[in-house]
Design an enzyme around this catalytic site. Structure first.
Site, PDB file in Angstrom:
ATOM      1  N   CYS A  54      48.886  13.979 113.300  1.00 22.66           N
ATOM      2  CA  CYS A  54      47.748  14.492 113.593  1.00 22.66           C
ATOM      3  C   CYS A  54      47.767  15.238 115.014  1.00 22.66           C
ATOM      4  CB  CYS A  54      46.681  13.437 113.678  1.00 22.66           C
ATOM      5  SG  CYS A  54      45.164  14.102 114.068  1.00 22.66           S
ATOM      6  N   CYS A  58      44.188  11.182 120.397  1.00 23.88           N
ATOM      7  CA  CYS A  58      43.435   9.652 120.715  1.00 23.88           C
ATOM      8  C   CYS A  58      44.501   8.646 120.997  1.00 23.88           C
ATOM      9  CB  CYS A  58      42.745   9.437 119.346  1.00 23.88           C
ATOM     10  SG  CYS A  58      41.635  10.941 118.531  1.00 23.88           S
ATOM     11  N   CYS A  61      45.078   6.006 118.561  1.00 23.52           N
ATOM     12  CA  CYS A  61      45.779   6.196 117.130  1.00 23.52           C
ATOM     13  C   CYS A  61      47.098   6.159 116.777  1.00 23.52           C
ATOM     14  CB  CYS A  61      45.110   7.534 116.791  1.00 23.52           C
ATOM     15  SG  CYS A  61      45.302   7.844 114.991  1.00 23.52           S
ATOM     16  N   CYS A  98      36.924   5.272 100.334  1.00 24.93           N
ATOM     17  CA  CYS A  98      37.006   6.142 101.546  1.00 24.93           C
ATOM     18  C   CYS A  98      38.221   6.800 101.635  1.00 24.93           C
ATOM     19  CB  CYS A  98      36.563   5.304 102.554  1.00 24.93           C
ATOM     20  SG  CYS A  98      35.248   4.326 102.620  1.00 24.93           S
ATOM     21  N   CYS A 130      33.332   8.458 100.373  1.00 23.08           N
ATOM     22  CA  CYS A 130      33.437   8.688 101.819  1.00 23.08           C
ATOM     23  C   CYS A 130      34.663   9.500 101.915  1.00 23.08           C
ATOM     24  CB  CYS A 130      33.146   7.567 102.656  1.00 23.08           C
ATOM     25  SG  CYS A 130      32.823   8.079 104.135  1.00 23.08           S
ATOM     26  N   CYS A 190      28.144   8.212 108.359  1.00 21.34           N
ATOM     27  CA  CYS A 190      28.923   7.160 108.718  1.00 21.34           C
ATOM     28  C   CYS A 190      29.520   7.164 110.018  1.00 21.34           C
ATOM     29  CB  CYS A 190      30.058   6.613 107.530  1.00 21.34           C
ATOM     30  SG  CYS A 190      30.861   5.275 108.065  1.00 21.34           S
ATOM     31  N   ARG A 262      29.127  -2.449 109.611  1.00 26.78           N
ATOM     32  CA  ARG A 262      30.260  -2.635 108.871  1.00 26.78           C
ATOM     33  C   ARG A 262      31.323  -3.406 109.853  1.00 26.78           C
ATOM     34  NH1 ARG A 262      32.291   1.924 106.557  1.00 26.78           N
ATOM     35  NH2 ARG A 262      30.877   1.606 104.867  1.00 26.78           N
TER      36      ARG A 262
END
Length: 334
Positions: A54, A58, A61, A98, A130, A190, A262
């Site tokens: 990616c 972040c 991550c 998801c 999702c 979400c 959640r």
């Protein structure tokens, strides 16, 4: 039943958040009983359909290309693998599937077209679908809606100030803009956050404030504890204690009473008693299965045992959904 509010002040949320823990859990449980069926938990499965590489930076991550972790960049999974995973998830009791891709934004390529096909096929299985694919354009959100997408995940992560200290490749407003595009296309939102990244209580309170003062509360609010992964800038962060998770969940439940809250990443480090207190505090959704994208999750057999002991039952798919969200296959089955 109390009216939903979108005009919470930070002071009000701070007072809730800093309530003594047992009183806070009791208050949240009382709100939960008024708005949800007690003992009912939405069971979700998360699959990384495109892992690693990616371009975002972040700090938390392991999939970021900026960090030296054990996660390697991979091609997108083949459709047969994705559909097979969805079928196994449904057989195991999941009602929401998801799909996550390590993209900065939705890509106008055959991969995005493949996601659209998977959304349609998995929806026809009778599961809520999702996706979390990064930022979206209006056209991409519209295409996902047309394919039958039920929900889109795009977490705010933390307060705006703290977010801008751990991520430099996009702005907080970019997240808010994507959430608005999702909402405008009548896809369920979400959105939640992560605790344990080094943020303050004030950052956590601001996160809840930002979520609870949206024009409509997110349909689902994931509360994640940081999983510190070697090779990321946050690798040395200490484990989040269960009572911090319970406090966040309870505050989210009180301020966003209709939302699914959640208990997400970090649950793997909790024993059954700690998870039970989080359910008492208002959590009514979990991820089950051996992986959360690239990090470990609770064993399915453990979750089944926990459900039996605590008297929990899975929430059915498309419960309380608007008619246009329910596929014909589900309506026919009813």
């Amino acid at each position: 039943m109390a009216d939903l509010r979108t005009d919470w002040t930070k002071e009000e949320i701070s007072n809730i958040y800093h309530t003594s823990l047992m009183e806070l859990i009791y208050r949240a449980a009382t709100v939960h009983r008024k708005h949800h069926e007690t003992g009912e938990v939405q069971v979700c499965t998360l699959l990384s359909i495109k892992t690693g590489g990616c371009p975002e930076d972040c700090a938390y991550c392991p999939q970021s290309a900026h960090h030296d972790t054990d996660v390697e960049a991979e091609d997108m999974l083949e459709p047969e693998e994705i559909l097979s995973a969805a079928e196994r998830a449904k057989e195991a009791g999941s009602t929401r599937f998801c799909m996550g891709a390590a993209w900065r934004c939705g890509r106008e390529t055959k991969d995005f077209d493949q996601v659209l096909d998977m959304v349609s096929e998995i929806t026809d299985m009778g599961m809520e679908v999702c996706c979390t694919l990064g930022m979206l354009t209006d056209e991409q959100a519209e295409k996902l809606k047309e394919a039958g997408l039920y929900a889109y995940n795009h977490n705010l992560d933390s307060s705006e100030d703290f977010y801008n200290r751990i991520i430099s490749t996009r702005k907080y407003q970019d997240r808010l803009d994507t959430i608005e595009r999702v909402r405008e296309n009548d896809i369920s939102v979400c959105s939640g956050g992560i605790i344990g990244m080094g943020e303050t209580d004030e950052d956590r309170i601001e996160l809840i404030h930002n979520l609870s003062t949206m024009p409509e509360h997110p349909e689902s609010v994931p509360v994640n504890a940081l999983i510190a992964v070697e090779g990321t800038p946050l690798e040395d962060q200490p484990k989040v204690p269960w009572y911090d998770m319970a406090r966040m969940i309870a505050t989210a439940r009180i301020t966003m009473p209709d939302s699914m809250v959640r208990l997400s990443a970090g649950r793997v480090d909790m024993n059954m008693e700690e998870q039970a207190l989080c359910f008492m505090a208002g959590a009514n959704s979990i991820f089950t299965g051996d992986k959360l994208l690239t990090t470990q999750n609770n064993e399915l057999s453990e979750d089944k045992r926990m459900f039996d002991i605590l008297g929990l039952k899975p929430r059915e798919a498309f419960k309380d959904a608007k008619e246009e969200h329910i596929p014909d296959t589900v309506e026919a089955a009813e």
